[in-house]
Design a protein around this motif. Structure first.
Motif, short mmCIF file in Angstrom:
data_model
loop_
_atom_site.label_atom_id
_atom_site.label_comp_id
_atom_site.label_asym_id
_atom_site.label_seq_id
_atom_site.Cartn_x
_atom_site.Cartn_y
_atom_site.Cartn_z
N MET A 82 0.86 -1.19 0.00
CA MET A 82 0.00 0.00 0.00
C MET A 82 0.89 1.24 0.00
SD MET A 82 -3.13 1.13 2.52
CE MET A 82 -2.36 0.48 3.96
N VAL A 89 -6.25 9.33 1.15
CA VAL A 89 -6.59 8.01 1.68
C VAL A 89 -6.07 6.96 0.71
CG1 VAL A 89 -8.65 8.75 2.96
CG2 VAL A 89 -8.88 8.02 0.60
N ALA A 90 -5.72 5.81 1.27
CA ALA A 90 -5.22 4.72 0.42
C ALA A 90 -5.55 3.39 1.06
CB ALA A 90 -3.71 4.85 0.24
N ASP A 91 -5.78 2.41 0.20
CA ASP A 91 -5.87 1.02 0.64
C ASP A 91 -5.04 0.20 -0.35
OD1 ASP A 91 -7.51 0.52 -1.61
OD2 ASP A 91 -9.35 0.56 -0.44
N ASP A 92 -5.20 -1.10 -0.37
CA ASP A 92 -4.37 -1.93 -1.22
C ASP A 92 -4.63 -1.73 -2.72
OD1 ASP A 92 -3.05 -3.04 0.92
OD2 ASP A 92 -4.42 -4.75 1.07
N SER A 93 -5.79 -1.21 -3.09
CA SER A 93 -6.11 -1.11 -4.51
C SER A 93 -6.41 0.30 -5.02
CB SER A 93 -7.29 -2.03 -4.85
OG SER A 93 -8.43 -1.65 -4.10
N HIS A 94 -6.51 1.28 -4.11
CA HIS A 94 -6.84 2.64 -4.54
C HIS A 94 -6.11 3.69 -3.71
CE1 HIS A 94 -10.26 0.36 -6.15
NE2 HIS A 94 -10.21 1.24 -7.12
N LEU A 95 -5.93 4.83 -4.33
CA LEU A 95 -5.34 6.00 -3.68
C LEU A 95 -6.15 7.21 -4.14
CD1 LEU A 95 -2.96 7.70 -2.37
CD2 LEU A 95 -1.90 7.60 -4.64
N GLU A 100 -5.75 3.90 -9.31
CA GLU A 100 -5.87 2.45 -9.12
C GLU A 100 -4.46 1.91 -8.89
OE1 GLU A 100 -7.78 0.84 -12.59
OE2 GLU A 100 -9.22 2.49 -12.61
#
Length: 114
Positions: A1, A70-76, A97
């Motif tokens: 991430m 904000v960020a997670d494993d698949s998006h920023l 993505e």
């Protein structure tokens, strides 16, 4: 991430090299702005071309501030406020993505002072 604090340091430090490292080799960056409206956005393909884009942006005499992100494993997603010495302001909203920790596709929407 992708860590927001790392992105913040790179953006606010105008660090082209660090910014370029966030992108996959075959990434796409789409930029919509006053000069590149939604019907014909600027499309920059590949990390080398994206690096050249950020090199030009980072050389400009302007201040960058990461407002939120904000960020997670698949998006920023993040917003950025910029200011030129003459008082002109630019605001950018970005959505990306991620694939295997790198940006694969990003869309920026920029609004400039008139």
């Amino acid at each position: 991430m992708l860590a927001i604090e790392t992105l913040k340091r790179a953006l606010e430090g105008r660090d082209n090299r660090a910014l370029s490292e966030f992108y996959a080799d075959d990434a796409t960056l789409i930029v919509m702005s006053k000069d590149s409206p939604p019907r014909s956005p600027r499309t920059i393909s590949g990390r080398t071309a994206i690096s050249a884009y950020y090199d030009e942006v980072c050389r400009r005499d302007m201040k960058h501030e990461l407002v939120a992100g904000v960020a997670d494993d698949s998006h920023l997603a993040f917003t950025e406020a910029c200011a030129y010495p003459d008082g002109t302001r630019v605001f950018c909203s970005a959505m990306a993505e991620l694939l295997e920790g790198k940006i694969k596709r990003q869309t920026n929407v920029q609004v400039w002072d008139a």
